[in-house]
Scaffold this active site. Structure first.
Site, short mmCIF file in Angstrom:
data_model
loop_
_atom_site.label_atom_id
_atom_site.label_comp_id
_atom_site.label_asym_id
_atom_site.label_seq_id
_atom_site.Cartn_x
_atom_site.Cartn_y
_atom_site.Cartn_z
N HIS A 464 0.92 -1.27 0.02
CA HIS A 464 -0.01 0.24 0.05
C HIS A 464 0.89 1.40 0.05
CE1 HIS A 464 -3.80 2.42 1.24
NE2 HIS A 464 -2.68 3.22 1.73
N GLU A 465 1.68 1.42 1.14
CA GLU A 465 2.54 2.71 1.08
C GLU A 465 3.52 2.68 -0.20
OE1 GLU A 465 1.76 4.50 3.11
OE2 GLU A 465 0.46 3.59 4.36
N HIS A 468 1.84 4.28 -2.95
CA HIS A 468 1.85 5.89 -2.92
C HIS A 468 3.25 6.41 -3.25
CE1 HIS A 468 -1.73 6.79 -0.59
NE2 HIS A 468 -1.28 5.92 0.45
N HIS A 471 3.63 6.71 -6.91
CA HIS A 471 2.73 7.87 -7.28
C HIS A 471 3.70 9.03 -7.30
CE1 HIS A 471 -1.33 9.79 -6.88
NE2 HIS A 471 -0.89 10.08 -8.36
#
Length: 672
Positions: A464-465, A468, A471
């Site tokens: 998940h991290e 990010h 991105h």
């Protein structure tokens, strides 16, 4: 002595910055940035996009970098001195921000450009920057009369201090609790790795026995596996009572004051509530849309959640004669039921998820999808020995990003997991200046006999991290204010949540899930069980997330001035989503850092909102192949690289060819 924050630097010069540098350094950089802004205002030429909007975007580069270093450290490696500096710096930075946004002469120039925008032949990205800048002024009081501007300044200064204090209290309350166990029967059920970690922690504190704390790697295994119900209760109540006890760390007054000030601020600016103010710049647009979205999900999830809860309660009764299931029973019996139903538990899986292997796995996924290479670089300065540093390059060997990863809990680090940035990407004077990105987590530390072994939930947290981080890393825009994760808040969780999907795929697990002792690849029967169990208690999990979203909207969607009791207000907000008996000595709001310290006020719903996007996006990958280069390149060229330069729904449609279909989420969650 030179102040490192005032010298030019590329990667953050952690080892040469002294704590005494922060206050004078950042104060000087505020002054330097004001001079840059004054020069824009003093320019006698007619305002243009270049001499006003672009010039303003390019101010304060060194200030941005210095403050990102300081506030990231205040989250990941803080101490009393840094917290004290933060209390002094925050009002200074808030005043500076207000000086900028309430600067009438500057706003007048920006407004001149904005009013003539249709005749300027701006690119889409330039139009977006102009729009963001104009709204930045108008949504922060530039059109207010001077008396109301003064009120706004006062509110903002107070809010900056209160949110910091809120976070300090949560950290202090978390650190203050220790449960020392000295009898073997008190740790029955606890896995060997958790016992060893607890024993090591006790030794570090000069004690014999097993030390249990409220840090996740200590708290979660105890709640899942410890047979002693009274000790689970003690730990659960301590966790739920963080910053809600009768001492100086109590956040009740801070919560009420933050909510009231946010509402007053929104009213000053002409909005019905803080939620109305926030959501104007979100995909959801209005509080009504958010509440309608959450209630529609609630309608689908509640029957499933109630059924799951009843089954769990019946199971606990049958197994141990538990008449009424309590919060401290939930994880314990859920883990037992899951093991019975799927013949699978976290302890069976952990040997296959050695932290270093999972890191290699997520890097391999990034390579297969986006052609990225990760090379350890020990020359990059860091703030703690636990931090790992990498150079990220593309298929041609060109630098894409510097990447920092910080994985283990310690005293000066707040709980949870997050992604942050030390340097934003931008294209300036023809040079594509690449970003410096970091992820911070709290995973179990290695012990003398075992490496750091992750639960499957921690594996998904890392993915998940890292989503990010991608991105941020793959950003490719002209202006740093529109780069990377500078997007609508209910869009920012799409890259992170979509990447979690790869954890459940056997093609992915085969890349990295190998036994830390034998090197054996995770058995396919385990992979099938991971997939089968993916929707285990999904109704209850969905209900929990909806309850947090509704609590957030209750705090921020109406006038909070008549609220006197935080706990009573919270109970009312939770009424429709409640499954467990209440515990009067606990309160979520006083430690709900996402909405009272982080940026999620009136935005917690965005996790579920982005799940609709991520389920639909991953359905496309599944259809074409999870490592399909064409789909991955489309995702990179739209969602990951464009930042906030295009409206998020337009970007999504460019990627997917259609609007997201909510049925993909309900189908994946087993709620259809």
């Amino acid at each position: 002595m030179k102040n490192s924050l005032l010298q030019p630097f590329d990667t953050a010069p952690f080892s040469t910055i002294k704590e005494a540098d922060y206050l004078p350094g950042i104060t000087q950089l505020i002054s330097d940035t004001k001079a840059e802004i004054d020069a824009i205002v003093a320019n006698s030429e007619a305002p243009t996009f270049q001499n006003t909007v672009e010039a303003l975007e390019n101010t304060g580069g060194q200030l941005d970098r210095a403050t990102s270093i300081f506030f990231n450290l205040n989250s990941a490696e803080t101490n009393e001195t840094i917290q004290k500096i933060a209390q002094e710096l925050s009002p200074l930075l808030t005043n500076f921000k207000n000086d900028l946004l309430l600067n009438e002469a500057l706003f007048s120039k920006v407004k001149t450009v904005y009013d003539t925008r249709d005749s300027l032949k701006l690119s889409g990205e330039q139009q977006m920057l102009l729009d963001k800048q104009y709204k930045g002024f108008s949504r922060n009081g530039a059109n207010l009369p001077s008396d109301k501007k003064a009120s706004l300044r006062s509110i903002d200064t107070e809010l900056s201090k209160l949110t910091l204090t809120f976070g300090e209290n949560v950290l202090a309350a978390t650190n203050a609790f220790e449960m020392l166990l000295t009898k073997k029967e008190e740790v029955i059920g606890l896995p060997d790795g958790a016992k060893e970690a607890a024993s090591l922690l006790a030794k570090e504190k000069g004690k014999d026995g097993w030390m249990i704390t409220l840090d996740y790697p200590s708290y979660i295994p105890f709640m899942k596996y410890a047979e002693n119900r009274e000790l689970r209760k003690k730990l659960s109540l301590a966790f739920g009572a963080r910053a809600f006890q009768n001492n100086e760390q109590n956040n009740s007054a801070n919560v009420l004051q933050i909510a009231k000030l946010r509402h007053q601020r929104a009213q000053l600016l002409g909005y019905d509530s803080h939620a109305h103010f926030v959501l104007e710049e979100r995909m959801a647009k209005t509080p009504e849309n958010v509440i309608s979205f959450l209630n529609e999900l609630l309608e689908k999830a509640k029957p499933a959640a109630q059924k799951e809860f009843n089954e769990l309660e019946a199971y606990a009764k049958e197994l141990d004669g538990i008449d009424e299931l309590q919060k401290w029973d939930s994880a314990y019996y859920a883990e037992k039921l899951k093991k019975q139903r799927f013949n699978l538990d976290d302890e069976q899986l952990k040997p296959y998820f050695k932290l270093e292997h999972v890191i290699d796995g997520v890097f391999t996924v990034a390579e297969k999808l986006f052609g990225l290479q990760f090379t350890k670089d020990v020359s990059v300065d860091k703030y703690h020995e636990d931090v790992m540093t990498y150079r990220v390059t593309d298929a041609e060997g060109a630098l894409v990003s510097i990447f920092y990863a910080d994985f283990h809990p310690r005293k000066g680090k707040r709980g949870g997991a997050w992604m942050t940035s030390y340097k934003s990407q931008q294209i300036k004077e023809g040079v594509n200046d690449r970003p410096h990105v970091s992820i911070v987590c709290n995973f179990t530390k290695p012990t003398q006999s075992k490496p750091s072994l992750l639960t499957f939930n921690e594996v998904t947290t890392l993915f998940h991290e890292f989503g990010h981080a991608l991105h941020g890393m793959l950003a490719n825009t002209t202006y740093k204010g529109l780069s990377g994760t500078n997007v609508y808040w209910d869009f920012v969780e799409l890259p992170s949540q979509v990447l979690e999907n790869w954890c459940y795929e056997k093609e992915t697990l085969a890349l990295f899930a190998t036994h830390y002792k034998t090197g054996e690849v995770i058995p396919m029967e385990f992979v099938e069980k991971i997939k089968e169990s993916a929707t285990f208690h999904e109704g209850m999990q969905t209900l929990r997330q909806i309850s947090f979203g509704l609590l957030d909207m209750n705090w921020h969607g109406a006038d909070p001035s008549t609220i006197e009791n935080v706990k009573a207000f919270e109970d009312k907000a939770f009424a429709n989503t409640k499954l467990y008996p209440d515990t009067p000595e606990t309160c979520m709001s006083t430690a709900f850092s996402h909405i009272f310290q982080g940026g999620y006020s009136a935005g917690y719903y965005s996790y579920k909102w982005a799940e609709v996007l991520d389920a639909d996006a991953f359905a496309y990958f599944k259809q074409e192949g999870i490592f399909n280069k064409k789909v991955a390149t489309q995702f990179k060229n739209t969602v990951l690289s464009q930042g906030g330069t295009v409206d998020p729904m337009e970007l999504y449609i460019q990627f997917r060819g259609q609007k997201p279909n909510p049925e993909a989420l309900l189908k994946r969650a087993g709620l259809l």
